[in-house]
Design an enzyme around this catalytic site. Structure first.
Site, PDB file in Angstrom:
ATOM      1  N   LYS A 142      64.120 103.838  43.727  1.00  0.00           N
ATOM      2  CA  LYS A 142      62.786 103.211  43.677  1.00  0.00           C
ATOM      3  C   LYS A 142      62.943 101.748  44.079  1.00  0.00           C
ATOM      4  CE  LYS A 142      58.888 102.489  40.512  1.00  0.00           C
ATOM      5  NZ  LYS A 142      58.889 101.014  40.577  1.00  0.00           N
ATOM      6  N   CYS A 179      46.175  64.277  24.759  1.00  0.00           N
ATOM      7  CA  CYS A 179      47.566  64.712  24.954  1.00  0.00           C
ATOM      8  C   CYS A 179      47.866  64.907  26.440  1.00  0.00           C
ATOM      9  CB  CYS A 179      47.805  66.017  24.208  1.00  0.00           C
ATOM     10  SG  CYS A 179      49.476  66.661  24.421  1.00  0.00           S
ATOM     11  N   ALA A 220      58.134  97.150  30.495  1.00  0.00           N
ATOM     12  CA  ALA A 220      58.154  98.023  29.315  1.00  0.00           C
ATOM     13  C   ALA A 220      56.866  97.871  28.506  1.00  0.00           C
ATOM     14  CB  ALA A 220      59.373  97.705  28.449  1.00  0.00           C
TER      15      ALA A 220
END
Length: 687
Positions: free
Chosen positions: A119, A439, A35
């Site tokens: 599809k 880190c 979308a």
């Protein structure tokens, strides 16, 4: 919108769409939800329609997406494998039908005959048959060039999963025919395959589309043979043209030759029947044995198709209608922060598992604090979730009417949840970052970036192996990878399989360790642009790394370049130049680069092949090319020792004239400069 703003926005949209195309088609790792991708594409199309002067030959609106991978031989399709334009509303379907009728000059009231089909969500391929025998097969790639996957296609359907790729056609096939269709995994076969992977302690695939694409593009055909792929045919092409009158007749012929065609294909007379079919399929979509996210509508009459033709990217006689994503309600269990390679903290949402598009989903990301606040997401909320594009889990919105008052806003931690360092959000930034230089989570992310295919391509080194190295204190920077003892690799591969990387080898620990050492050895020889990208310099992606490599030529010049020199590089602005300079002058970064070189990593400049018709010559490009972007054409010319100029003069060797060539073509004619069309240009590149 002002022209300058429209131009900047169009450029941003093109870059985002190209990045998403590369991730989806080449890496088989979707970056954007369908979308969101469609929204960006529609926005770009609208901008280009409003400002035609912004249309570029390499715009995603002008060509099929998805460049072929470098792992397979390139195949040129005799006829381009065009993608389909997509629509999402009844109004857009009516517009498509009206456009077809207008272009054909049909009288009012005369319906168009269509063939409609689900599809399919797999990988489009082309099979070539000569005298009824399967001789070669390729992926769609970018629509003009695909990948040769013949060996893998020969074993599609070998497990009896469904009708596969026939080795020999039945009946009376023509001397040569190209058959196009979709390689896919049926739901039951996908679920069975994932169960086997889980039992073996391996990582299951996220969805059937990724599984089918990844399986078909294996370098070892035996891996493909062990997985239950299917092939469904939907197109046939003959060199001399179609002997059939309709597409439906073509589908019947494909079935007669022994191909599986879709049992849900239907003929429709007029748009009303198409809409009725669409509604029926939308109701049944999750009952079908395969994943589908819409329907395809094709003009049935083949003579009409020839008259309608195609635009640069889409045929005018077909369109895909895409269903809206399925949404379900669920309750958030917790929100927590994950730490990436650059120290960015990303909010992650865990929720009660729900079934979406045939798969169980229990986690999604929210990108940053602003998005979380904009959507008004609270811990404990009931929310609507979906798998956007049937792939990527996404939190759509909260359901505030179901709140009890116990819900709480998520607050980013003041300290990194991994290393305990301070977490900050700088002014003007949308993200929180861990400030810890050591880190472990950042180091794992950096190692994975360094090892990825587009960087140093250290095959098999993924997140879990990288985490294992960091946990053991074995690796503190990139250079340490090349000093990991063989026995440490053996120990890492001796862990339970569920703790290993999904992409790692599945052999005995000793064999897996040998493969890792071999992959590290191969990675020592690399190109300058791959090396620069692998280092993870802020704001230096693949394109900028390639530009820096071409401009400076060797690593030492990049490392020593000041800001002014960097700002002189094409497409490198002041902010990027400052970031690069700051990184290269950081003593720790320079030490890592020196240690990599000492470990035998040799980033070589791109080799320019100063031979062939372009060597030492000046070439001008004008108009759009259908087989490649302007940047790709420029790179091909430069790789052969040529120079690309923006203006035509008597010293110009060649003008390459594509579609809609402008004033440069006229000037070339007036000066008597040689002119080549796209076909001749491609031929010259091969000399």
């Amino acid at each position: 919108m002002k022209k300058a703003d429209a131009s900047a926005r169009a450029r941003e949209l093109r870059d985002r769409i190209r990045a998403a195309d590369h991730a989806y088609y080449v890496l088989d790792q979707p970056l954007l939800a369908d979308a969101e991708y469609d929204r960006l594409m529609h926005e770009l199309q609208a901008l280009e329609a409003e400002h035609p002067e912004l249309v570029t030959a390499d715009s995603p609106t002008q060509r099929v997406s998805g460049a072929p991978s470098e792992r397979f031989e390139r195949v040129v399709h005799r006829e381009p494998m065009l993608s389909l334009g997509n629509v999402q509303s009844d109004d857009e379907l009516h517009e498509f039908d009206a456009r077809v009728r207008r272009l054909l000059g049909l009288p009012d009231g005369e319906p168009v005959g269509y063939v409609v089909e689900p599809k399919l969500d797999g990988l489009a391929v082309e099979l070539v048959y000569r005298d009824g025998a399967f001789t070669s097969g390729s992926t769609r790639g970018d629509g003009v060039n695909g990948e040769d996957v013949t060996a893998n296609l020969r074993v599609v359907g070998g497990l009896g999963a469904n009708r596969g790729v026939p080795h020999a056609l039945e009946g009376r096939p023509p001397p040569r025919v190209e058959v196009r269709g979709e390689v896919l995994l049926f739901k039951e076969h996908f679920e069975a395959m994932n169960r086997q992977l889980v039992r073996a302690g391996e990582e299951p695939f996220a969805n059937p589309r990724n599984a089918a694409a990844g399986t078909l593009r294996q370098l070892d055909w035996r891996v493909t043979a062990r997985r239950p792929l299917s092939f469904i045919a939907y197109e046939a092409l003959l060199p001399g043209g179609d002997p059939w009158r309709t597409h439906w007749e073509k589908l019947e012929e494909l079935a007669a030759w022994g191909f599986e065609t879709n049992a849900e294909n239907r003929r429709c007379r007029g748009l009303a029947e198409v809409l009725a079919y669409r509604d029926r399929m939308a109701e049944r979509r999750f009952e079908l044995p395969y994943d589908t996210d819409g329907i395809v509508v094709k003009v049935d009459d083949l003579d009409w198709r020839r008259r309608l033709g195609a635009a640069s990217k889409f045929p005018r006689w077909a369109v895909a209608f895409k269903y809206p994503p399925q949404e379900e309600a669920t309750r958030i269990r917790r929100i927590w922060a994950s730490v990436g390679r650059t120290g960015v903290l990303t909010p992650v949402v865990d929720f009660d598992p729900v079934r979406l598009s045939g798969a169980m989903v229990a986690r999604a990301t929210l990108h940053n604090e602003d998005e979380m606040r904009r959507k008004d997401i609270l811990e404990g909320d009931w929310v609507l979730v979906r798998r956007a594009g049937e792939v990527i889990p996404e939190v759509v919105k909260p359901l505030p009417e179901r709140r009890t008052g116990a819900e709480q806003p998520f607050r980013f931690p003041a300290e990194c949840p991994v290393c305990g360092a301070r977490v900050v959000r700088e002014e003007g930034e949308k993200v929180y970052r861990c400030t810890g230089a050591a880190c472990p989570a950042q180091l794992v992310g950096r190692l994975c970036h360094f090892a990825q295919r587009r960087a140093l391509d250290i095959e098999g080194l993924g997140e879990k192996l990288a985490a294992g190295l960091v946990e053991r204190g074995q690796v503190k920077d990139f250079a340490d990878l090349y000093a990991v003892p063989f026995e440490v690799w053996q120990q890492l591969f001796s862990r339970p399989r569920k703790e290993q990387d999904a992409g790692a080898a599945r052999e005995l620990p000793e064999k897996s360790a040998q493969n890792m050492v071999a992959a590290l050895e191969r990675s020592r020889k690399t190109t300058l642009r791959r090396f620069l990208f692998a280092l993870g310099i802020p704001q230096v992606g693949e394109a900028t790394a390639a530009t820096l490599a071409r401009h400076f030529g060797d690593l030492a010049r990049v490392m020593d370049a000041d800001e002014e020199a960097l700002k002189g590089v094409r497409d490198v602005g002041p902010e990027t130049a400052a970031e690069i300079r700051a990184w290269t002058q950081e003593p720790q970064n320079r030490r890592v680069v020196e240690r990599l070189l000492a470990a035998g990593v040799t980033p070589e400049a791109e080799v320019v092949e100063a031979r062939g018709p372009f060597a030492g010559k000046t070439v001008v490009l004008t108009g759009g090319l259908s087989t490649m972007s302007r940047d790709d054409a420029k790179a091909e010319i430069e790789r052969r020792g040529g120079k690309v100029s923006g203006s035509v003069s008597r010293k110009t060797y060649l003008v390459v004239a594509g579609e809609d060539a402008g004033s440069k073509l006229e000037k070339a004619r007036s000066l008597g400069v040689r002119i080549a069309g796209e076909e001749e240009f491609v031929r010259l590149l091969k000399e």
